[in-house]
Design an enzyme around this catalytic site. Structure first.
Site: not given
Ligand code: BES
Ligand code: MN
Ligand code: ZN
Length: 500
Positions: A275, A349
């Site tokens: 990230k 997931r």
């Molecule tokens: N934990 C994150 C989702 C999230 C983002 C929760 C911001 C709370 C605040 C999750 O693990 C994630 O990174 N999801 C990605 C999925 C994508 C890579 C398909 C997302 O939401 O960008």
């Molecule tokens: Mn994530």
């Protein structure tokens, strides 16, 4: 915060909270206080824009003629629109105002507009609930806070004609609040303090409240074939854990349980699909779903819920390293299904795939509900701190969740699950892939999870926008909200508990 209930009489000193309906229409003891103080409240009206809207507040300091030091007049809104549960917002708002005011104690004169006598007890309880929830503060790492910024308020008395019934109803509220505060503590702690093993240690302490607790480590999970969960944690030096909490409160011990399953990513860097630096700190609360499950289990045990309930949380840290999984790795889940990991940041997931499969396989629950800070897309869809999105094929479970959402105040909004979305997560390389492309990101994530539920009645609640409050609210300070504990507690109470 100490919350107690007493007879409805005006105190002779200290801080007093009285009520006004819309249009500055004072309730009886408020009027009495106004008269005793030579019209101090009426005079103050002239100097402010206070009208008596719900949760509006006016403060009168050192009124003449009484020993009272401070009067807070709080609005109840229009009498015809009065609802007892507005007391939560009002109690919380007043508590926030008084918390660091210098006042150490306050008495609420919990009167309700005429024609609402039946609601007097519920209003008193709601005021206490709001004040208690709002009094929580996570300040253990602030060593240099000036004394005049520190909380002063430690005791609230709710004075009501219905104080006896209110006090007895409040006993459960206090227990649920302890569950909520446990969730908030877990969510607030930094990720160098709360990591899978230390989270599991906190859960082990719940044995003291009467829960049966088991913790599985990596060796045990390997034996079970949990390749999806273990793949997420493999880049971290912290050992992954699976924690299982059981509350057997049903008089029928063979009753199949309801199961709550939580995503507990104690820090989500994204892994190799890393990230950006800006905002990455938010991912300390990527264990929010697991936090809700742990807090709910504590609340259910404390109030001795007459239901069998299982809580399972998958605890991992998602880190990039030489040992981390790579985009395009294929892992085999406990269900036997293979998963192509195309983005290591879609890790929640993967954790839930094994936690859900394990839960249905071992406990054969009558319903299984997972909670996860799963997708940023859910925040895009529903915003910050308004509603959690949920997904289920089971209309009865959906109705039960919606009802519990309304009665608890922890709102939920239903989203679709449908086979049309399956093709977005199909891949020629394995049984399923862990990302579904740019669109409908929350739905493809839910559709992925569904493949690991083995047709048990199941709902998925995406709490990405709910675990952390972006700004102060009547019921919490900016930070961990504790959202979800009251939702699940209500769901159990309304659907799975055996009546007396
Ligand atoms: N934990 C994150 C989702 C999230 C983002 C929760 C911001 C709370 C605040 C999750 O693990 C994630 O990174 N999801 C990605 C999925 C994508 C890579 C398909 C997302 O939401 O960008
Ligand atoms: Mn994530
Ligand atoms: Zn995550």
């Amino acid at each position: 915060m100490d919350i107690t209930f007493s007879e409805r009489t005006l105190p002779e000193a200290g801080t007093v909270v009285v009520f006004s309906m819309a249009d500055r229409d004072l309730l009886p003891l408020a009027r009495e206080l106004d008269e005793a103080s030579g019209g101090a409240i009426s005079k103050a009206f002239g100097a402010t824009r206070f009208e008596g809207r719900t949760a509006q507040i006016m403060e009168v300091l050192a009124p003449h003629g009484t020993g009272i030091e401070r009067i807070i007049v709080a609005g109840l809104g229009k009498a015809s629109e009065f609802e007892a549960k507005s007391g939560e917002k009002i109690g919380g708002t007043v508590c926030a105002r008084l918390l660091a005011s210098g006042a150490e104690a306050a008495t609420f004169i919990a009167e309700v507009p005429e024609g609402n006598a039946a609601e007097a007890s519920a209003f008193a309880v709601a005021l206490g609930t709001g004040a208690l929830l709002r009094s929580y503060r996570f300040d253990k790492y602030r060593t240099k806070e000036p004394d005049d910024k520190k909380p002063s308020l430690t005791a609230v008395t709710i004075a009501s004609t219905e104080h006896q019934s209110a006090a007895s109803e409040f006993e459960d509220v206090e227990k649920i609040a302890r569950g909520i505060f446990f969730t908030r503590d877990l969510v607030s702690e930094p990720p160098n303090v709360i990591y899978p093993a230390s989270f599991a240690k906190e859960i082990e302490k719940l044995a003291g409240d009467g829960l049966d607790v088991e913790i599985l480590g990596e060796a045990e999970m390997e034996k079970l074939g949990m390749g999806a969960l273990l793949g997420v944690g493999q880049g971290s030096i912290r050992e992954s854990k699976l924690a299982i909490m059981r509350w057997n409160g049903s008089p029928n011990s063979d009753e199949p349980p309801v199961a709550f399953v939580g995503k507990g990513v104690t820090f989500d860097t994204g892994g190799i699909s890393i990230k950006p630096a800006e905002g990455m700190w938010d991912m300390k609360w990527d264990m929010g779903g697991a936090g809700i499950v742990a807090g709910t289990m504590k609340a259910l045990a404390l109030r001795k819920a007459k239901a069998n309930v299982v809580g399972v949380v998958g605890l991992v840290e998602n880190m990039p390293s030489g040992a981390a999984q790579r985009p395009s790795d294929v892992v085999t889940s406990m269900s036997g299904q293979t998963i192509e990991v195309l983005n290591t940041d879609a890790e929640g997931r993967l954790v839930l795939a094994d936690a859900l499969w394990y839960t249905q396989d071992r406990f054969k629950p009558k319903a299984m509900i997972d909670l996860a800070t799963l997708t940023g897309a859910m925040i895009v869809a529903l915003g910050w701190n308004q509603f959690a999105g949920f997904f289920t094929d089971d209309d009865d479970l959906a109705a039960a969740l919606e009802a519990a959402g309304k009665s608890s105040g922890d709102g939920v909004w239903r989203f679709p699950l449908s086979k049309e979305y399956d093709e977005l997560i199909d891949t020629p390389v394995a049984d399923v892939k862990n990302i579904g492309g740019r669109w409908a990101g929350s739905i493809t994530a839910a559709q992925f999870l569904k493949r690991f539920t083995n047709k048990v009645p199941w709902a998925h609640i995406d709490v990405a926008g709910m675990a952390w409050g972006q700004k102060d609210n009547p019921l919490y300070e900016k930070g961990a909200t504790g959202y979800g504990v009251r939702l699940l507690d209500r769901l159990v109470r309304e659907n799975y508990e055996v009546g007396d």
